[in-house]
Design a protein around this motif. Structure first.
Motif, PDB file in Angstrom:
ATOM      1  N   PRO A 293      36.261  32.179  40.463  1.00 37.93           N
ATOM      2  CA  PRO A 293      35.247  32.416  41.505  1.00 37.93           C
ATOM      3  C   PRO A 293      34.732  33.845  41.534  1.00 37.93           C
ATOM      4  O   PRO A 293      33.551  34.076  41.781  1.00 37.93           O
ATOM      5  N   LEU A 294      35.616  34.819  41.247  1.00 40.02           N
ATOM      6  CA  LEU A 294      35.169  36.216  41.240  1.00 40.02           C
ATOM      7  C   LEU A 294      34.184  36.460  40.097  1.00 40.02           C
ATOM      8  O   LEU A 294      33.163  37.133  40.280  1.00 40.02           O
ATOM      9  N   GLY A 295      34.488  35.899  38.922  1.00 44.82           N
ATOM     10  CA  GLY A 295      33.587  36.066  37.787  1.00 44.82           C
ATOM     11  C   GLY A 295      32.231  35.441  38.038  1.00 44.82           C
ATOM     12  O   GLY A 295      31.184  36.038  37.729  1.00 44.82           O
ATOM     13  N   VAL A 296      32.218  34.234  38.637  1.00 43.86           N
ATOM     14  CA  VAL A 296      30.945  33.581  38.945  1.00 43.86           C
ATOM     15  C   VAL A 296      30.183  34.375  39.999  1.00 43.86           C
ATOM     16  O   VAL A 296      28.976  34.631  39.860  1.00 43.86           O
ATOM     17  N   MET A 297      30.869  34.771  41.056  1.00 41.08           N
ATOM     18  CA  MET A 297      30.215  35.483  42.157  1.00 41.08           C
ATOM     19  C   MET A 297      29.633  36.811  41.679  1.00 41.08           C
ATOM     20  O   MET A 297      28.469  37.128  41.963  1.00 41.08           O
ATOM     21  N   LEU A 298      30.415  37.609  40.951  1.00 41.72           N
ATOM     22  CA  LEU A 298      29.906  38.886  40.458  1.00 41.72           C
ATOM     23  C   LEU A 298      28.812  38.679  39.416  1.00 41.72           C
ATOM     24  O   LEU A 298      27.868  39.482  39.337  1.00 41.72           O
ATOM     25  N   GLY A 299      28.931  37.632  38.616  1.00 40.67           N
ATOM     26  CA  GLY A 299      27.874  37.337  37.650  1.00 40.67           C
ATOM     27  C   GLY A 299      26.546  37.089  38.341  1.00 40.67           C
ATOM     28  O   GLY A 299      25.490  37.555  37.872  1.00 40.67           O
ATOM     29  N   LEU A 300      26.572  36.364  39.458  1.00 39.84           N
ATOM     30  CA  LEU A 300      25.348  36.071  40.192  1.00 39.84           C
ATOM     31  C   LEU A 300      24.848  37.267  40.998  1.00 39.84           C
ATOM     32  O   LEU A 300      23.661  37.606  40.959  1.00 39.84           O
ATOM     33  N   VAL A 301      25.745  37.916  41.732  1.00 38.83           N
ATOM     34  CA  VAL A 301      25.335  38.966  42.664  1.00 38.83           C
ATOM     35  C   VAL A 301      25.026  40.284  41.949  1.00 38.83           C
ATOM     36  O   VAL A 301      24.111  41.014  42.341  1.00 38.83           O
ATOM     37  N   VAL A 302      25.775  40.586  40.892  1.00 40.27           N
ATOM     38  CA  VAL A 302      25.604  41.856  40.175  1.00 40.27           C
ATOM     39  C   VAL A 302      24.934  41.641  38.818  1.00 40.27           C
ATOM     40  O   VAL A 302      23.942  42.307  38.486  1.00 40.27           O
ATOM     41  N   GLY A 303      25.476  40.702  38.036  1.00 38.84           N
ATOM     42  CA  GLY A 303      24.986  40.517  36.676  1.00 38.84           C
ATOM     43  C   GLY A 303      23.529  40.080  36.600  1.00 38.84           C
ATOM     44  O   GLY A 303      22.754  40.601  35.776  1.00 38.84           O
ATOM     45  N   LYS A 304      23.127  39.136  37.455  1.00 35.49           N
ATOM     46  CA  LYS A 304      21.755  38.643  37.390  1.00 35.49           C
ATOM     47  C   LYS A 304      20.728  39.730  37.688  1.00 35.49           C
ATOM     48  O   LYS A 304      19.807  39.946  36.883  1.00 35.49           O
ATOM     49  N   PRO A 305      20.820  40.436  38.828  1.00 35.26           N
ATOM     50  CA  PRO A 305      19.794  41.452  39.075  1.00 35.26           C
ATOM     51  C   PRO A 305      19.807  42.586  38.060  1.00 35.26           C
ATOM     52  O   PRO A 305      18.746  43.075  37.663  1.00 35.26           O
ATOM     53  N   VAL A 306      21.006  43.015  37.625  1.00 35.82           N
ATOM     54  CA  VAL A 306      21.075  44.084  36.628  1.00 35.82           C
ATOM     55  C   VAL A 306      20.443  43.631  35.317  1.00 35.82           C
ATOM     56  O   VAL A 306      19.635  44.352  34.702  1.00 35.82           O
TER      57      VAL A 306
END
Length: 395
Positions: A293-306
């Motif tokens: 869940p942490l990997g998915v959440m950070l991927g969406l919240v941080v990875g996508k916009p970056v």
């Protein structure tokens, strides 16, 4: 009563109406899974529905039919819409295509790397690297529309094109990485069916039935081949002719008109209902710190916009394409935050990536949390930045 019916028709024709149906179906699945009705929800998803003619490879339950069968219609609609835009819409020139396409690639690579960094060393968890790579247009568009003049029309078009390209890249990932061992005779049959569909398109066959029947044959062949059968919808959509006789709608237009209500009001709500039934019993906030869940959440919240912002700015620096008209950097950043709203394709990826229900449920928890945070962050940011000045009328 007449006014009520008119409001219902307007809602049914709007992106917000479709998003509302999708959200309600997801909430219904989640609610039933956490109520005394959980057994009913499980019985619906696991309802035996095997066709003997398809053999052991065929979907065996209602849930499998939705994921492996009906979702082919969703992917067909995605391809049809992008081809319509490329034929005569907002993506009719290479420069108009370049910017959202480059942004989609960046928004795919960086979230995958973020997820892999979080789950590194856990082979089972790492298989879900593709879950946070896609933006859900069905939820993103209503948020953007609700912001009204705070989002420039050209920026709205860029975001929707990026979401569609995200879906296409997601389809490619599913085909390449989430299939099973290839059965070559069935793959040959799939190739022949593809040639037949392509031949019909090249010959200018405009009636729907050759593509419906050819797509059905291709779906069966792909099912047995080991590749994901939803690819049949992609191929059929690619083969439809984009031209028609003067004054007549093109096959692409007719396909979009036929598929859009079915996908919006049946396929996506059914898929959401059957894939959001996570039991929240014993769920604690600290569970979001587990690798999946942490990997998915950070991927969406941080990875996508970056990823989206970085790739988009790089494309403009390299003069591949300009930023959308009337889109200052502050607005662009807010739209990149909204790119972290991942739902339909992310849930589909979780279903394909994890056979173990526990990992799939953890991935869904990360999808919900990451999408909600992305929607909230993007909404607040775009409400704070100054609205663009209205375009001046010529003369």
């Amino acid at each position: 009563m007449r006014t009520c019916r008119r409001h219902i028709r307007v809602l049914a024709a709007s992106p917000t109406g479709g998003a509302l149906a999708l959200l309600l179906a997801a909430l219904l699945g989640l609610g039933m899974a956490n109520s005394p009705w959980r057994g009913v929800w499980q019985a619906v998803v696991a309802l035996p529905l095997r066709l003997g003619i398809l053999g052991a490879h065929g979907p065996a339950t209602l849930g499998a039919w939705v994921s492996d069968g009906l979702m082919a219609l969703f992917f067909a609609l995605v391809i049809v819409e992008i081809r319509r835009e490329m034929a005569s819409g907002h993506l009719s020139s290479p420069r108009q295509v370049a910017l959202p396409l480059v942004g989609a690639v960046g928004g795919m690579v960086v979230p995958a790397l973020v997820y892999l960094a979080v789950t590194w060393g856990n082979a089972a968890a790492m298989r879900g690297w593709a879950i946070p790579v896609a933006t859900d247009a069905a939820f993103t568009l209503p948020v953007v529309l609700a912001l009204g003049p705070r989002v420039a029309p050209a920026a709205r078009t860029w975001l929707m094109a990026l979401a569609i390209f995200d879906d296409i890249l997601g389809i490619i990932v599913i085909v390449l990485f989430y299939g099973t061992a290839v059965y070559w005779p069935a793959l040959l049959a799939a190739a022949l069916a593809t040639l037949g569909l392509a031949g019909a398109g090249r010959a200018g066959v405009r009636g729907p039935w050759p593509y419906v029947l050819g797509g059905g044959v291709l779906w069966v062949a792909l099912l047995a081949s080991g590749l994901h059968p939803t690819l049949a919808g992609v191929v059929a959509g690619l083969c439809l002719p984009a031209t028609a006789a003067p004054g007549r709608p093109t096959p692409l237009d007719r396909a979009a008109h036929a598929l859009a209500p079915v996908v919006t009001w049946a396929v996506l709500p059914l898929f959401a209902f059957m894939n959001t039934g996570i039991s929240l019993a014993g769920t604690r906030v600290e569970m979001l710190l587990q690798p999946v869940p942490l990997g998915v959440m950070l991927g969406l919240v941080v990875g996508k916009p970056v990823g989206v912002l970085g790739a988009t700015m790089l494309a403009t620096r390299l003069r591949l394409a300009p930023l959308p008209v009337g889109t200052p950097p502050g607005m662009l950043f807010g739209l990149c935050l909204l790119c972290g709203i991942g739902f339909t394709i992310s849930l589909f990826m979780a279903d394909q990536a994890f056979a173990a229900p526990g990992l799939a449920d953890m991935a869904r928890l990360g999808i919900f949390a990451g999408s909600a945070l992305s929607a909230l962050a993007g909404w607040v940011w775009l409400r704070m930045v100054p609205a663009p000045a209205p375009a001046r009328r010529p003369g």
